[in-house]
Design a protein around this motif. Structure first.
Motif, PDB file in Angstrom:
ATOM      1  N   UNK A  78       1.316  -0.828  -0.295  1.00 51.01           N
ATOM      2  CA  UNK A  78       0.283  -0.151  -0.457  1.00 51.01           C
ATOM      3  C   UNK A  78       0.879   1.257  -0.320  1.00 51.01           C
ATOM      4  N   UNK A  79       2.388   1.299   0.298  1.00 48.32           N
ATOM      5  CA  UNK A  79       2.826   1.974   0.676  1.00 48.32           C
ATOM      6  C   UNK A  79       3.591   2.556  -1.052  1.00 48.32           C
ATOM      7  N   UNK A  80       3.702   1.323  -2.325  1.00 51.54           N
ATOM      8  CA  UNK A  80       4.145   1.426  -3.288  1.00 51.54           C
ATOM      9  C   UNK A  80       3.351   2.005  -4.686  1.00 51.54           C
ATOM     10  N   UNK A  81       3.999   3.290  -4.843  1.00 50.59           N
ATOM     11  CA  UNK A  81       3.468   3.540  -6.072  1.00 50.59           C
ATOM     12  C   UNK A  81       3.127   2.740  -7.060  1.00 50.59           C
ATOM     13  N   UNK A  82       2.331   2.470  -8.288  1.00 51.23           N
ATOM     14  CA  UNK A  82       2.303   1.870  -9.248  1.00 51.23           C
ATOM     15  C   UNK A  82       2.625   2.734 -10.970  1.00 51.23           C
ATOM     16  N   UNK A  83       3.365   1.869 -11.750  1.00 51.21           N
ATOM     17  CA  UNK A  83       2.631   2.648 -12.925  1.00 51.21           C
ATOM     18  C   UNK A  83       1.908   1.958 -14.185  1.00 51.21           C
ATOM     19  N   UNK A  84       1.728   2.754 -15.264  1.00 53.20           N
ATOM     20  CA  UNK A  84       1.196   1.768 -15.803  1.00 53.20           C
ATOM     21  C   UNK A  84       1.047   2.111 -17.438  1.00 53.20           C
ATOM     22  N   UNK A  85       2.338   2.544 -17.704  1.00 56.50           N
ATOM     23  CA  UNK A  85       2.513   2.908 -19.041  1.00 56.50           C
ATOM     24  C   UNK A  85       3.720   2.438 -19.840  1.00 56.50           C
ATOM     25  N   UNK A  86       4.148   0.962 -18.567  1.00 58.56           N
ATOM     26  CA  UNK A  86       5.350  -0.173 -18.858  1.00 58.56           C
ATOM     27  C   UNK A  86       5.242  -0.916 -18.075  1.00 58.56           C
ATOM     28  N   UNK A  87       5.895  -2.068 -18.358  1.00 59.35           N
ATOM     29  CA  UNK A  87       6.041  -3.404 -17.762  1.00 59.35           C
ATOM     30  C   UNK A  87       5.838  -3.533 -16.242  1.00 59.35           C
ATOM     31  N   UNK A  88       5.963  -4.079 -15.089  1.00 60.23           N
ATOM     32  CA  UNK A  88       6.005  -3.476 -13.839  1.00 60.23           C
ATOM     33  C   UNK A  88       7.304  -3.693 -13.817  1.00 60.23           C
ATOM     34  N   UNK A  89       8.166  -2.695 -12.521  1.00 60.33           N
ATOM     35  CA  UNK A  89       9.696  -2.271 -12.030  1.00 60.33           C
ATOM     36  C   UNK A  89       9.516  -3.623 -10.821  1.00 60.33           C
ATOM     37  N   UNK A  90       8.181  -3.605  -9.974  1.00 59.50           N
ATOM     38  CA  UNK A  90       8.223  -4.437  -8.624  1.00 59.50           C
ATOM     39  C   UNK A  90       6.545  -5.124  -9.144  1.00 59.50           C
ATOM     40  N   UNK A  91       7.089  -6.716  -8.401  1.00 68.57           N
ATOM     41  CA  UNK A  91       6.301  -7.408  -8.758  1.00 68.57           C
ATOM     42  C   UNK A  91       6.204  -8.562  -7.254  1.00 68.57           C
ATOM     43  N   UNK A  92       4.542  -7.929  -6.260  1.00 72.92           N
ATOM     44  CA  UNK A  92       4.071  -8.670  -4.972  1.00 72.92           C
ATOM     45  C   UNK A  92       4.700 -10.311  -5.070  1.00 72.92           C
ATOM     46  N   UNK A  93       5.037 -10.886  -4.098  1.00 70.59           N
ATOM     47  CA  UNK A  93       4.378 -12.664  -3.785  1.00 70.59           C
ATOM     48  C   UNK A  93       4.021 -12.766  -2.539  1.00 70.59           C
ATOM     49  N   UNK A  94       2.516 -13.777  -3.828  1.00 66.95           N
ATOM     50  CA  UNK A  94       1.935 -14.351  -2.559  1.00 66.95           C
ATOM     51  C   UNK A  94       2.072 -15.704  -2.333  1.00 66.95           C
TER      52      UNK A  94
END
Ligand code: PHE
Ligand code: FE
Length: 293
Positions: free
Chosen positions: A219-235
């Protein structure tokens, strides 16, 4: 997905709840062919890349039979499995409308399909992203409950002014979530499974960070909508995701009001950074599960 803000009224020709008819009879053969092309590409790419829950859902709904699926047909099966249904909407809908649909186990889906020259990239979610990407996971009973809870949580976050934080949870789970399974790292996020290039990138590219899911961190991590993600979170599992989000977010929201954002490519000391390799991911599943519990 939803557009920003509260709804005024729907545009002319759209029902008060922002739904429209899918108009299945009006699709051209060329439009059905786009679905079939995308479906066949993704079905191949996703073997051993998508999680079992997704692949089982894809089979259960028989989404490739006649090109673009008739929502009435898939809804019979979906209703039977988890009580969800798909409703057609004219593109993005206001947040409050979107949450109301989810809270009532209705998934709002675009009904248009991308053009043959934009198979790999488009601005707005189309029927392939919304139905192929999202609907298979809705056949899983635990994920189905999570999505409904998210709808109710969205209504609450709107009232509390914390939607920016909650939207990140949606982004990093429903849209771009990864899962560590005994067989290795798998995809469950709709934004990934509906994209051939990101399905490969998310699992195999060395550049993005893959970090064990932590609710507050996400919830503290912004995201980008215009390219591949730079971070993924793993459950570690859908079950864990559901358990972690069941608790009341009030105290968390209060903390978040005073906490800063974490840079999108940043690693913080509490992060469980996953290293690559099938066995490493398999082990990570167990570690993440015990950390979350
Ligand atoms: N537990 C959350 C709250 O108290 C609601 C929620 C559930 C949000 C599941 C997202 C996903 O607001
Ligand atoms: Fe989506």
């Amino acid at each position: 997905m939803s557009a920003d803000g509260f709804s005024g009224g729907p545009p002319p020709g759209v029902r008060p709840d922002w739904t429209i008819d899918q108009g299945w009879d009006s699709y051209s053969q060329a439009e059905h062919d786009v679905w079939i092309t995308l479906y066949e590409r993704q079905a191949k790419v996703l073997q051993n890349r998508a999680c079992d829950e997704f692949l089982r859902g894809l089979d259960a709904l028989d989404l490739h039979r006649t090109g673009i699926p008739d929502f009435n047909r898939i809804n019979d099966e979906l209703q039977r499995l988890t009580g969800w249904s798909v409703v057609a909407v004219p593109g993005l809908v206001p947040d409050d409308v979107f949450f109301d649909h989810l809270a009532n186990r209705r998934f709002p889906a675009g009904q248009f399909i991308r053009k043959p020259n934009e198979l790999d990239y488009l601005q707005e979610p189309d029927v392939f992203h919304d139905v192929f990407g999202h609907v298979p996971m809705l056949t899983d009973p635990v994920f189905a409950d999570y999505m409904q809870a998210y709808g109710k949580g969205g209504q609450r976050a709107l009232g509390l002014g914390r939607l920016a934080n909650l939207a990140r949870l949606y982004w990093y789970t429903v849209e771009f979530g990864l899962m560590a399974t005994p067989a290795g790292l798998r995809i469950y996020g709709a934004g990934i499974v509906s994209s051939r290039t990101e399905s490969i990138f998310a699992l195999e590219d060395p550049s993005p960070n893959r970090i064990g899911f932590d609710l507050e961190r996400v919830m503290r991590t912004p995201y980008r909508i215009d390219d591949f993600q730079q971070v993924y979170f793993v459950i570690p599992s859908i079950q864990t995701l559901q358990e972690v989000t069941l608790r009341d977010f009030s105290a968390l929201y209060e903390r978040l009001a005073g906490a800063g954002d974490i840079g999108i490519a940043e690693i913080v000391s509490a992060d469980q950074v996953l290293t690559r390799g099938t066995q490493a991911y398999a082990n990570a599943g167990g570690r993440l599960a015990s950390a979350a519990g």
